[in-house]
Motif scaffolding. Structure first.
Motif, PDB file in Angstrom:
ATOM      1  N   SER A 187      15.553  24.630  35.841  1.00  0.00           N
ATOM      2  CA  SER A 187      16.961  24.462  36.200  1.00  0.00           C
ATOM      3  C   SER A 187      17.075  24.320  37.715  1.00  0.00           C
ATOM      4  O   SER A 187      16.118  24.561  38.440  1.00  0.00           O
ATOM      5  CB  SER A 187      17.772  25.692  35.788  1.00  0.00           C
ATOM      6  OG  SER A 187      17.549  26.026  34.453  1.00  0.00           O
ATOM      7  N   GLN A 192      15.952  35.163  39.517  1.00  0.00           N
ATOM      8  CA  GLN A 192      14.604  35.727  39.623  1.00  0.00           C
ATOM      9  C   GLN A 192      14.660  37.252  39.634  1.00  0.00           C
ATOM     10  O   GLN A 192      15.662  37.845  40.038  1.00  0.00           O
ATOM     11  CB  GLN A 192      13.932  35.250  40.919  1.00  0.00           C
ATOM     12  CG  GLN A 192      13.714  33.740  40.965  1.00  0.00           C
ATOM     13  CD  GLN A 192      12.993  33.306  42.225  1.00  0.00           C
ATOM     14  OE1 GLN A 192      13.388  33.647  43.324  1.00  0.00           O
ATOM     15  NE2 GLN A 192      11.918  32.538  42.061  1.00  0.00           N
ATOM     16  N   GLU A 194      12.159  40.128  41.197  1.00  0.00           N
ATOM     17  CA  GLU A 194      10.957  40.142  42.038  1.00  0.00           C
ATOM     18  C   GLU A 194      10.670  41.511  42.648  1.00  0.00           C
ATOM     19  O   GLU A 194      11.576  42.267  42.996  1.00  0.00           O
ATOM     20  CB  GLU A 194      11.125  39.164  43.207  1.00  0.00           C
ATOM     21  CG  GLU A 194      11.069  37.727  42.796  1.00  0.00           C
ATOM     22  CD  GLU A 194      10.862  36.778  43.957  1.00  0.00           C
ATOM     23  OE1 GLU A 194      10.407  35.659  43.719  1.00  0.00           O
ATOM     24  OE2 GLU A 194      11.182  37.146  45.113  1.00  0.00           O
ATOM     25  N   GLU A 261       4.479  28.585  32.782  1.00  0.00           N
ATOM     26  CA  GLU A 261       4.607  29.758  33.651  1.00  0.00           C
ATOM     27  C   GLU A 261       6.011  30.364  33.578  1.00  0.00           C
ATOM     28  O   GLU A 261       6.993  29.647  33.604  1.00  0.00           O
ATOM     29  CB  GLU A 261       4.356  29.304  35.096  1.00  0.00           C
ATOM     30  CG  GLU A 261       4.731  30.333  36.128  1.00  0.00           C
ATOM     31  CD  GLU A 261       5.142  29.709  37.465  1.00  0.00           C
ATOM     32  OE1 GLU A 261       4.848  28.529  37.714  1.00  0.00           O
ATOM     33  OE2 GLU A 261       5.788  30.436  38.245  1.00  0.00           O
ATOM     34  N   GLY A 264       4.921  34.809  38.191  1.00  0.00           N
ATOM     35  CA  GLY A 264       3.763  34.614  39.059  1.00  0.00           C
ATOM     36  C   GLY A 264       3.426  35.911  39.763  1.00  0.00           C
ATOM     37  O   GLY A 264       4.327  36.657  40.179  1.00  0.00           O
ATOM     38  N   HIS A 266       1.456  37.100  43.036  1.00  0.00           N
ATOM     39  CA  HIS A 266       0.921  36.440  44.233  1.00  0.00           C
ATOM     40  C   HIS A 266       0.419  37.468  45.236  1.00  0.00           C
ATOM     41  O   HIS A 266       1.092  38.471  45.469  1.00  0.00           O
ATOM     42  CB  HIS A 266       2.013  35.602  44.933  1.00  0.00           C
ATOM     43  CG  HIS A 266       2.723  34.666  44.017  1.00  0.00           C
ATOM     44  ND1 HIS A 266       4.106  34.550  43.964  1.00  0.00           N
ATOM     45  CD2 HIS A 266       2.257  33.802  43.085  1.00  0.00           C
ATOM     46  CE1 HIS A 266       4.436  33.657  43.056  1.00  0.00           C
ATOM     47  NE2 HIS A 266       3.344  33.187  42.515  1.00  0.00           N
ATOM     48  N   SER A 296       6.796  37.842  40.650  1.00  0.00           N
ATOM     49  CA  SER A 296       8.015  37.028  40.682  1.00  0.00           C
ATOM     50  C   SER A 296       8.281  36.429  39.312  1.00  0.00           C
ATOM     51  O   SER A 296       7.612  35.477  38.892  1.00  0.00           O
ATOM     52  CB  SER A 296       7.866  35.925  41.728  1.00  0.00           C
ATOM     53  OG  SER A 296       8.990  35.084  41.699  1.00  0.00           O
ATOM     54  N   GLY A 297       9.247  37.003  38.607  1.00  0.00           N
ATOM     55  CA  GLY A 297       9.559  36.523  37.260  1.00  0.00           C
ATOM     56  C   GLY A 297      10.877  35.777  37.233  1.00  0.00           C
ATOM     57  O   GLY A 297      11.762  36.010  38.060  1.00  0.00           O
TER      58      GLY A 297
HETATM   59  N1  GAP Z   1       8.901  34.255  45.321  1.00  0.00           N
HETATM   60  C1  GAP Z   1       7.896  33.522  44.679  1.00  0.00           C
HETATM   61  C2  GAP Z   1       8.447  32.446  43.869  1.00  0.00           C
HETATM   62  O1  GAP Z   1       9.614  32.113  43.944  1.00  0.00           O
HETATM   63  P1  GAP Z   1       7.777  30.686  42.058  1.00  0.00           P
HETATM   64  O2  GAP Z   1       6.512  30.572  41.239  1.00  0.00           O
HETATM   65  O3  GAP Z   1       8.236  29.490  42.803  1.00  0.00           O
HETATM   66  O4  GAP Z   1       7.520  31.911  43.040  1.00  0.00           O
HETATM   67  C3  GAP Z   1       8.838  32.409  40.447  1.00  0.00           C
HETATM   68  O5  GAP Z   1       8.944  31.184  41.123  1.00  0.00           O
HETATM   69  C4  GAP Z   1       9.492  32.327  39.078  1.00  0.00           C
HETATM   70  O6  GAP Z   1      10.832  31.843  39.203  1.00  0.00           O
HETATM   71  C5  GAP Z   1       8.814  31.353  38.111  1.00  0.00           C
HETATM   72  O7  GAP Z   1       7.697  31.931  37.466  1.00  0.00           O
HETATM   73  C6  GAP Z   1       9.935  31.048  37.159  1.00  0.00           C
HETATM   74  O8  GAP Z   1      10.038  32.035  36.165  1.00  0.00           O
HETATM   75  C7  GAP Z   1      11.164  31.089  38.053  1.00  0.00           C
HETATM   76  N2  GAP Z   1      11.529  29.710  38.424  1.00  0.00           N
HETATM   77  C8  GAP Z   1      11.037  28.975  39.428  1.00  0.00           C
HETATM   78  N3  GAP Z   1      11.605  27.763  39.458  1.00  0.00           N
HETATM   79  C9  GAP Z   1      12.468  27.722  38.419  1.00  0.00           C
HETATM   80  C10 GAP Z   1      13.374  26.741  37.902  1.00  0.00           C
HETATM   81  N4  GAP Z   1      13.503  25.546  38.485  1.00  0.00           N
HETATM   82  N5  GAP Z   1      14.114  27.041  36.812  1.00  0.00           N
HETATM   83  C11 GAP Z   1      14.009  28.261  36.217  1.00  0.00           C
HETATM   84  N6  GAP Z   1      13.188  29.224  36.667  1.00  0.00           N
HETATM   85  C12 GAP Z   1      12.426  28.970  37.750  1.00  0.00           C
END
Ligand code: GAP
Length: 423
Positions: A187, A192, A194, A261, A264, A266, A296-297
């Protein structure tokens, strides 16, 4: 996926954003059931990550931040995806999503040619200020993380934290995704949950805490009912790691659209605190820059995967076998017949009393079979029916969503019965 999307709309979990005006790509609205589900998920995460721990504190930082944050954090330069454009129809895609590229190529009869990949920055711009032409360009936060980092010294000086300790946060993030899709999975506006966990700067400490948090997070998902066979860890290769990460592993779900995913873990080293010129002074007066292990979920992604994992079909019966702690309504109360005043008033009393402690649904439409059908789809673990026997012996039937079995329970024992079943 179509079945899940349809169920979400039908039962009021998730609707397309701004639907009456044709929608807005990459945005979703949570309906009455979705909003409770999301709140349950967030409350459970907060309880696990903040309330039950003595080494984690929570914050709730602003979405709009000084643009310097994004310059220093490296997001202005490096928070990019590789964008390619189809030369036939000018649709844009992510160059690193090979499957999506292949699917698109099949839609054209002629051979598809692509532009060379260009870096596309994902930060969403906004304008602040009241005078046209003098507005400040800012960015909506691309990760909630930076709000925890910029408050690192505030938290350290206003609480009694000692290294190692964590700052936890839940909130909205925004990304100008090139190809939003797979329902809420990708989306442009999402939430998030975190944890930034600050440790002594040392490779060995980093591995110890990385493994600790990785397992904590996996266990949390399985404790709330996700089938372990549908989950896996996946290490990031060096080339796919985010600009801040020394090391990264994802928790992935076996989704209908492939392993994906949703959280994450990290090791961010001292990348962020150094970038913001922040440090910590320990009890001996030693100053150093801590390292960060981050979990980061995505709220929306994990909610989607909880839904998919819980969805079962038993003939005509569709059942969301959600963990009772996640289920929007814990129980539904029905009078057997809507036009029998004694039944309705007895059922109302039970409904009002249980409502003090949990979310309770009320339904007096149609027949009992239809009401069960609707509650099964909504994931309600228990249904209570007030019938004619209730008026004689003050008992009700309690029907279990997963087994469809019924038992009779005394009305005055219902609170205790429910508390036991829902724990
Ligand atoms: N702070 C680290 C961070 O933001 P990321 O892997 O870019 O890491 C973490 O994002 C989590 O945020 C992802 O595992 C996902 O669950 C959620 N996320 C990232 N982008 C998203 C998107 N476009 N739509 C929905 N959830 C998203």
């Amino acid at each position: 996926m179509e079945k899940i999307v349809a169920l979400c709309k039908r039962r009021g979990f998730i609707y397309p954003g701004s639907e009456i005006y044709g929608g807005l790509t990459g945005t979703w609205d949570y309906g009455p059931l979705g909003a409770i589900f999301k709140k349950n998920l967030k409350d459970l995460w907060w309880k696990e990550m903040v309330q039950l721990r003595s080494d984690v504190v929570g914050v709730d930082a602003a979405i709009m931040m000084n643009p310097m944050v994004w310059e220093k954090s490296g997001h202005l330069k490096a928070f990019t995806d590789p964008l390619v454009e189809c030369k036939v129809c000018h649709q844009r895609f992510r160059a690193d999503k090979e499957n999506e590229i292949k699917v698109h190529e099949k839609t054209h009869k002629e051979k598809t040619e692509w532009t060379t990949p260009q870096k596309f920055n994902l930060l969403v711009k906004a304008y602040l200020g009241i005078i046209e032409g003098q507005q400040d360009e800012i960015y909506l936060r691309g990760e909630i993380t930076q709000g925890a980092f910029v408050n690192f010294e505030n938290v350290a000086s206003s609480t009694r934290v000692k290294i190692p300790f964590g700052i936890a946060q839940i909130g909205k993030a925004f990304r100008n995704e090139i190809t939003p899709g797979n329902f809420t999975f990708r989306s442009r506006e999402f939430e998030q949950m975190e944890l930034e966990f600050f440790i002594k700067p040392d490779e060995a400490e980093g591995d110890k805490w990385f493994n600790y948090w990785k397992n904590q997070r996996m266990n949390w998902y399985t404790s709330l009912g996700i089938n372990r066979e549908n989950l896996r860890f996946r290490k990031h290769e060096e080339k796919e790691r985010a600009h801040y990460a020394k090391f990264a592993e994802d928790i992935e779900y076996n989704a209908p659209f492939g392993w994906s995913e949703f959280e994450g873990i990290h090791n961010r080293g001292d990348f962020d605190l150094s970038a913001h010129n922040l440090s910590f002074i320990d009890e001996e007066g030693k100053k150093f820059t801590p390292w960060v292990i981050e979990t980061s979920g995505g709220i929306d992604r994990s909610l989607l995967f909880f839904l998919i994992d819980a969805y079962t079909e038993d003939g005509e019966r569709k059942v969301l076998k959600l963990h009772p702690k996640l289920a929007p309504y814990k129980v539904a109360v029905f009078p057997l017949l809507a036009n029998k005043e004694e039944l309705v008033s007895e059922a109302r009393k039970i409904y009002e009393s249980l409502k003090q402690d949990m979310m309770v649904a009320w339904d007096d439409r149609g027949n009992i079979g239809k009401r069960y059908f609707a509650q099964d789809e909504a994931g309600t673990p228990f249904c209570i029916t007030v019938d004619f026997q209730t008026l004689e012996d003050k008992t009700v039937t309690v029907r279990d969503r997963d087994t469809a079995k019924q038992e009779r329970v005394k009305i005055n024992e219902l609170p205790e019965y429910m508390a036991k079943k829902l724990s």
